[in-house]
Design a protein around this motif. Structure first.
Motif, PDB file in Angstrom:
ATOM      1  N   GLU A  98       0.806  -1.158  -0.088  1.00 58.16           N
ATOM      2  CA  GLU A  98      -0.167  -0.007  -0.076  1.00 58.16           C
ATOM      3  C   GLU A  98       0.900   1.179  -0.105  1.00 58.16           C
ATOM      4  O   GLU A  98       0.623   2.162  -0.752  1.00 58.16           O
ATOM      5  CB  GLU A  98      -0.835  -0.145   1.129  1.00 58.16           C
ATOM      6  N   HIS A 158       4.191  -0.486  -6.831  1.00 57.78           N
ATOM      7  CA  HIS A 158       3.455   0.751  -6.988  1.00 57.78           C
ATOM      8  C   HIS A 158       4.200   1.646  -6.127  1.00 57.78           C
ATOM      9  O   HIS A 158       4.345   1.522  -5.082  1.00 57.78           O
ATOM     10  CB  HIS A 158       1.984   0.326  -6.290  1.00 57.78           C
ATOM     11  N   GLU A 207      -6.867  -1.134  -7.622  1.00 59.56           N
ATOM     12  CA  GLU A 207      -6.927  -0.328  -6.092  1.00 59.56           C
ATOM     13  C   GLU A 207      -8.479  -0.489  -5.724  1.00 59.56           C
ATOM     14  O   GLU A 207      -8.955   0.463  -5.027  1.00 59.56           O
ATOM     15  CB  GLU A 207      -6.351   0.942  -6.270  1.00 59.56           C
ATOM     16  N   TRP A 247      -7.731  -2.094  -2.203  1.00 56.58           N
ATOM     17  CA  TRP A 247      -6.870  -1.158  -1.974  1.00 56.58           C
ATOM     18  C   TRP A 247      -7.009  -1.347  -0.335  1.00 56.58           C
ATOM     19  O   TRP A 247      -7.697  -0.673   0.329  1.00 56.58           O
ATOM     20  CB  TRP A 247      -7.137   0.166  -2.398  1.00 56.58           C
TER      21      TRP A 247
HETATM   22  C1  XIL Z   1      -2.873   5.982  -0.393  1.00 63.81           C
HETATM   23  C2  XIL Z   1      -2.629   4.955   0.754  1.00 63.81           C
HETATM   24  O1  XIL Z   1      -3.477   4.389   0.957  1.00 63.81           O
HETATM   25  C3  XIL Z   1      -2.571   5.771   2.109  1.00 63.81           C
HETATM   26  O2  XIL Z   1      -2.116   5.044   3.056  1.00 63.81           O
HETATM   27  C4  XIL Z   1      -1.305   6.972   1.894  1.00 63.81           C
HETATM   28  O3  XIL Z   1      -1.264   7.855   3.167  1.00 63.81           O
HETATM   29  C5  XIL Z   1      -1.606   7.678   0.594  1.00 63.81           C
HETATM   30  O4  XIL Z   1      -1.582   7.101  -0.393  1.00 63.81           O
HETATM   31  N1  XIL Z   1      -4.135   6.293  -5.306  1.00 63.81           N
HETATM   32  C6  XIL Z   1      -2.981   5.356  -5.076  1.00 63.81           C
HETATM   33  C7  XIL Z   1      -2.397   5.276  -4.031  1.00 63.81           C
HETATM   34  O5  XIL Z   1      -2.587   5.373  -6.158  1.00 63.81           O
HETATM   35  O6  XIL Z   1      -1.121   5.026  -3.896  1.00 63.81           O
HETATM   36  C8  XIL Z   1      -3.069   5.878  -2.726  1.00 63.81           C
HETATM   37  O7  XIL Z   1      -2.638   5.136  -1.510  1.00 63.81           O
HETATM   38  C9  XIL Z   1      -4.607   6.028  -2.776  1.00 63.81           C
HETATM   39  C10 XIL Z   1      -4.995   6.712  -4.219  1.00 63.81           C
END
Ligand code: XIL
Length: 371
Positions: free
Chosen positions: A83, A120, A284, A332
């Motif tokens: 994540e 990612h 996600e 996600w």
């Molecule tokens: C989010 C995470 O879930 C959080 O824990 C973090 O603080 C911020 O990022 N789109 C994306 C992800 O591509 O990397 C993001 O993840 C959510 C939105």
């Protein structure tokens, strides 16, 4: 991640211990199946969708450190993504310096257990380490930023070479009609775009391909069902393919609500993308209890849970119909209460590692029994 309520863990440990004794007496392999209610193992989503779709989730390093949660993941998923632990700001400790400890633990555990890894992400306007855009008060030059981007991608992708199945090479480069977010011809006006120009995307893919020619390379974004964004993505895929860039697929983040978007609009994007000869991953997914993003989270009633479960099932019905074009579906997070959307929202298939109503709807959908 916060600690999980202990009753489930206690039940799991006790259950697994008695299973182990019973079965080892018969000389059989012990399958570590978590228990959700006395006597009933939680069915595996990965197994239910075997031969149709790979099922996965975003996980945390902490989940992998604990043997009980690790076993839960091994049972449920074919593919995982970190994540946060593989984002540039998490891996980088300065130009050319890295801390791969948490990411390596995650990736090695997955590799040992035959679980695929989505990496990612490599290039995003968020979670960029400060040195990447640093310029000493002078304008940052294109050459310098391209060199830094190349260095980062080469280092990270070669570090994980052969161990990461698919990479989100570029995340969220396009923006359509978002108040307050600047764009130019649909391109987000990020530092990447402003300094390098739209070619930053092709360059990022080129560098990733150089570092691991076997990795499956993705462009990842949200609202991919929006017709304007769909056109931008299709145009990007066409132009990358025309210039011989190794793009393997499009990642649909799929952060949805109860009412938005229509399942058919995502299906249209998936099919048009597949027509260009690349794959789709659902990267996600979550379904917020909100009706729309600007609406509040309503109180969690049985009706609301039922509506959310139906919505998950509708999406999975469409994923099954298009399984050959999709390949993998990841949520996600694992547990709703630890989701980035935060309580009181409950957007996922588990809660404290127990199935939610949506889980059962998605499970039934695997065999078409809810149709
Ligand atoms: C989010 C995470 O879930 C959080 O824990 C973090 O603080 C911020 O990022 N789109 C994306 C992800 O591509 O990397 C993001 O993840 C959510 C939105």
């Amino acid at each position: 991640m916060r600690a999980h309520p202990s009753p489930w863990l206690t039940a799991l440990v006790v259950g697994a211990a008695s299973l182990a004794t019973a079965r080892s007496a018969l000389g059989e392999e012990v399958e570590p199946v978590p228990r959700w209610r006395s006597g009933d193992p939680i069915p595996s989503l990965a197994k239910a969708y075997q031969g149709q779709l790979l099922i996965g989730a975003a996980v945390t390093h902490e989940m992998v450190l604990r043997s009980d949660t690790r076993r839960f993941l091994e049972h449920q998923f074919d593919v995982i993504v970190a994540e946060n632990e593989m984002k540039p700001s998490a891996l980088s400790r300065g130009e050319g310096r890295y801390d791969f400890a948490a990411a390596d633990a995650l990736v090695d555990w997955a590799n040992r257990n035959g679980i695929k890894v989505r990496g990612h992400c490599l290039v995003w306007h968020r979670e960029v380490p400060a040195w990447m855009f640093a310029s000493d008060g002078k304008p940052l030059s294109r050459d310098v930023l391209v060199r830094r981007m190349r260095g980062y991608i080469h280092d990270v992708v070669s570090h994980f070479r052969g161990r990461v199945w698919a990479w989100d090479v570029v995340n969220e480069a396009f923006v359509v009609s978002e108040p307050g977010v600047q764009s130019e011809n649909g391109w987000r006006r990020s530092t990447w775009y402003e300094v390098i120009g739209p070619s930053y995307v092709a360059l990022a893919f080129q560098f990733a391909h150089e570092a691991d020619p076997e990795a499956f390379l993705f462009y990842n974004d949200y609202e991919t069902q929006d017709p304007a964004k769909r056109s931008l993505i299709l145009e990007l895929v066409r132009s990358l393919k025309e210039s011989g860039v190794a793009i393997g697929g499009i990642g649909h983040q799929s952060h949805y609500t109860l009412d938005h978007p229509a399942v058919g609009s995502l299906e249209a994007s998936i099919q048009e993308i597949a027509r260009l000869g690349v794959m789709n991953h659902i990267t996600e997914m979550d379904i917020s209890l909100r009706e729309r993003w600007n609406a509040p989270v309503p109180p969690l009633t049985d009706e609301l849970r039922a509506a959310q479960a139906r919505r998950w099932a509708e999406f999975f019905r469409m994923f099954r119909r298009n399984a050959d074009k999709i390949g993998a579906v990841l949520t996600w997070g694992v547990n709703g209460e630890s989701s980035w959307l935060r309580p009181p929202d409950e957007p996922l298939l588990f809660s404290a590692f127990r199935p939610t109503r949506a889980f059962w709807a998605v499970l039934d959908e695997a065999t078409g029994t809810s149709e």
